[in-house]
Design a protein around this motif. Structure first.
Motif, PDB file in Angstrom:
ATOM      1  N   PRO A  61      47.467  75.388  87.323  1.00 46.04           N
ATOM      2  CA  PRO A  61      47.287  75.619  88.759  1.00 46.04           C
ATOM      3  C   PRO A  61      47.756  77.010  89.216  1.00 46.04           C
ATOM      4  CG  PRO A  61      48.213  73.444  88.367  1.00 46.04           C
ATOM      5  CD  PRO A  61      48.166  74.127  87.035  1.00 46.04           C
ATOM      6  N   PRO A  80      42.088  63.904  85.292  1.00 42.32           N
ATOM      7  CA  PRO A  80      41.964  63.207  84.002  1.00 42.32           C
ATOM      8  C   PRO A  80      43.345  62.925  83.397  1.00 42.32           C
ATOM      9  CG  PRO A  80      41.465  65.553  83.755  1.00 42.32           C
ATOM     10  CD  PRO A  80      41.971  65.358  85.155  1.00 42.32           C
ATOM     11  N   VAL A  89      40.087  70.215  87.808  1.00 46.22           N
ATOM     12  CA  VAL A  89      41.039  69.216  87.291  1.00 46.22           C
ATOM     13  C   VAL A  89      42.472  69.689  87.530  1.00 46.22           C
ATOM     14  CG1 VAL A  89      39.395  68.395  85.538  1.00 46.22           C
ATOM     15  CG2 VAL A  89      41.118  70.071  84.883  1.00 46.22           C
ATOM     16  N   ARG A  93      36.214  86.067  77.009  1.00 50.08           N
ATOM     17  CA  ARG A  93      37.645  86.157  77.305  1.00 50.08           C
ATOM     18  C   ARG A  93      37.954  86.301  78.792  1.00 50.08           C
ATOM     19  NH1 ARG A  93      38.928  83.459  73.207  1.00 50.08           N
ATOM     20  NH2 ARG A  93      38.657  84.464  71.202  1.00 50.08           N
ATOM     21  N   GLY A 133      42.233  74.925  77.216  1.00 50.05           N
ATOM     22  CA  GLY A 133      43.492  74.568  76.570  1.00 50.05           C
ATOM     23  C   GLY A 133      43.502  73.083  76.259  1.00 50.05           C
ATOM     24  N   VAL A 170      35.261  80.239  79.286  1.00 48.15           N
ATOM     25  CA  VAL A 170      36.110  81.404  79.542  1.00 48.15           C
ATOM     26  C   VAL A 170      37.523  81.011  79.120  1.00 48.15           C
ATOM     27  CG1 VAL A 170      37.026  82.997  81.273  1.00 48.15           C
ATOM     28  CG2 VAL A 170      34.710  82.061  81.551  1.00 48.15           C
ATOM     29  N   ASP A 171      38.013  81.636  78.071  1.00 49.98           N
ATOM     30  CA  ASP A 171      39.385  81.347  77.637  1.00 49.98           C
ATOM     31  C   ASP A 171      39.897  82.506  76.790  1.00 49.98           C
ATOM     32  OD1 ASP A 171      41.370  78.749  77.401  1.00 49.98           O
ATOM     33  OD2 ASP A 171      41.548  80.117  75.701  1.00 49.98           O
ATOM     34  N   ARG A 172      41.154  82.848  77.021  1.00 49.17           N
ATOM     35  CA  ARG A 172      41.731  84.000  76.312  1.00 49.17           C
ATOM     36  C   ARG A 172      41.966  83.729  74.833  1.00 49.17           C
ATOM     37  NH1 ARG A 172      44.256  85.853  81.340  1.00 49.17           N
ATOM     38  NH2 ARG A 172      45.670  84.103  81.496  1.00 49.17           N
ATOM     39  N   HIS A 173      42.060  82.451  74.432  1.00 47.47           N
ATOM     40  CA  HIS A 173      42.513  82.160  73.063  1.00 47.47           C
ATOM     41  C   HIS A 173      41.518  81.397  72.188  1.00 47.47           C
ATOM     42  CE1 HIS A 173      46.383  83.307  74.763  1.00 47.47           C
ATOM     43  NE2 HIS A 173      46.121  82.482  75.750  1.00 47.47           N
ATOM     44  N   LYS A 192      47.527  79.725  87.723  1.00 47.00           N
ATOM     45  CA  LYS A 192      46.699  80.834  87.212  1.00 47.00           C
ATOM     46  C   LYS A 192      45.316  80.879  87.852  1.00 47.00           C
ATOM     47  CE  LYS A 192      49.194  81.558  83.066  1.00 47.00           C
ATOM     48  NZ  LYS A 192      49.219  81.758  81.636  1.00 47.00           N
ATOM     49  N   MET A 206      43.638  70.301  78.215  1.00 45.79           N
ATOM     50  CA  MET A 206      42.740  69.430  78.965  1.00 45.79           C
ATOM     51  C   MET A 206      41.285  69.898  78.878  1.00 45.79           C
ATOM     52  SD  MET A 206      42.293  66.690  80.500  1.00 45.79           S
ATOM     53  CE  MET A 206      43.983  66.132  80.467  1.00 45.79           C
ATOM     54  N   VAL A 212      42.329  75.716  84.220  1.00 49.64           N
ATOM     55  CA  VAL A 212      43.491  76.554  83.894  1.00 49.64           C
ATOM     56  C   VAL A 212      44.711  75.944  84.580  1.00 49.64           C
ATOM     57  CG1 VAL A 212      42.101  78.649  83.662  1.00 49.64           C
ATOM     58  CG2 VAL A 212      43.168  78.132  85.869  1.00 49.64           C
TER      59      VAL A 212
END
Ligand SMILES: NC(=O)c1ccc[n+]([C@@H]2O[C@H](COP(=O)([O-])OP(=O)(O)OC[C@H]3O[C@@H](n4cnc5c(N)ncnc54)[C@H](OP(=O)(O)O)[C@@H]3O)[C@@H](O)[C@H]2O)c1
Length: 277
Positions: free
Chosen positions: A75, A127, A97, A55, A19, A40-43, A77, A21, A73
């Motif tokens: 915190p 960060p 992070v 995904r 996302g 790994v990301d849904r979007h 999740k 960050m 992700v």
């Protein structure tokens, strides 16, 4: 040796969460040159080959052995993800992070389904959003069990999005959060207030906006490029009896900025400590 692969390419990573960050960090790594990595990301849809986006963690290729896994992700999740991290091959170092998630808490989650195992080494980093333009400031804590190579790897990854500084012990991450993690918002608030003050004095909104924005960004760039202390730069633009001196006298009243900035930073650090699990 493969001539297409520069020797100083960053090693492959598994980025979990791409996302604001994670995406900013990965763009920094692509700009610096990174070996084929998996996200790994849904979007996310805009990561070019040779990197691969999946995904869910179950879709990470079994033969993929990242040097580091970056947890990025929200915190709240992370918990369902943690037990699966033991299945990733190659014993990667974990770099988190996540705000407010301690190394002890993350380790507990990782081992929840295999309590007899050894949790991987976890490095905790904080960060900030200027990482998106390579101007980030990241503070990190590495536990004693982190090897020199793991620390060097962590620093080279974090440095791709700006400056990096190591803190110790772990609770100092709360102070990093209160200064540089949340800090960009303090500066944006100052920009907003300057803009409002300019409008209140009768300037057109578009003029107020550019005056405030360029003052903040120009002063930041000057501070960044100058070897002088902030206090010296301030003195350089403060003529005795002049306009700046008049304004600084207001800001510097004991009950004004000297007290308020400390109170604000203390409140942010206290909240970071309160949220830590
Ligand atoms: N933003 C900042 O200024 C800042 C500063 C320092 C640290 N951080 C830390 O950075 C972390 C990420 O923050 P962010 O603002 O970048 O969050 P974000 O924009 O929500 O990005 C996280 C991404 O991960 C995806 N995701 C979450 N769980 C997933 C799963 N199980 N499988 C696949 N994809 C999943 C999310 O999708 P969904 O939305 O569908 O869940 C989202 O696309 C946070 O822990 C935060 O504390 C942020």
């Amino acid at each position: 040796m493969n001539p297409d692969k520069p020797a100083d390419l960053l090693p492959p990573v598994l980025l979990i969460g791409c996302g604001k960050m994670g995406g900013a960090m990965f763009r920094g790594w692509m700009a610096a040159g990174i070996s084929p990595s998996v996200i790994v990301d849904r979007h996310t849809t805009d990561i070019p080959a040779p990197h691969r986006v999946v995904r869910s963690l179950d879709e990470v290729p079994q033969d993929f052995s990242p040097a580091a896994v970056i947890l990025a992700v929200k915190p709240q999740k992370i918990d369902p993800i943690l037990p699966s991290l033991t299945r990733i091959s190659g014993h990667p170092v974990i770099i988190s992070v996540l705000a407010g998630r301690t190394i002890a808490g993350l380790s507990k989650g990782i081992l929840s389904e295999t309590p007899a195992g050894n949790a991987p080494v976890i490095i905790r980093a904080m960060p900030n959003t200027p990482a998106a333009i390579g101007q980030g400031m990241t503070g990190y804590y590495a536990p004693p069990e982190a090897s020199k190579q793991q620390i060097a790897l962590c620093e080279s990854l974090l440095r791709a999005s700006g400056e990096v500084i190591r803190v110790d012990p772990e609770f100092r991450i709360d102070d990093v959060t209160a200064i540089s993690g949340s800090g960009p918002a303090y500066v944006f608030l100052l920009a907003e207030l300057l803009e409002k003050a300019a409008i209140k004095r009768g300037l057109a909104p578009e003029i107020a906006r550019v005056l405030a924005r360029k003052t903040i960004s120009g002063a930041g760039a000057l501070l960044d490029q100058s070897p002088e202390d902030a206090a010296d730069l301030r003195r350089n633009v403060t003529s005795p009896g002049g306009t700046t001196e008049k304004a600084l006298a207001v800001f510097s009243r004991p009950e004004a900025w000297p007290a308020i900035v400390q109170e604000a930073v203390d409140a942010a650090a206290a909240r970071a400590a309160e949220l830590a699990i």
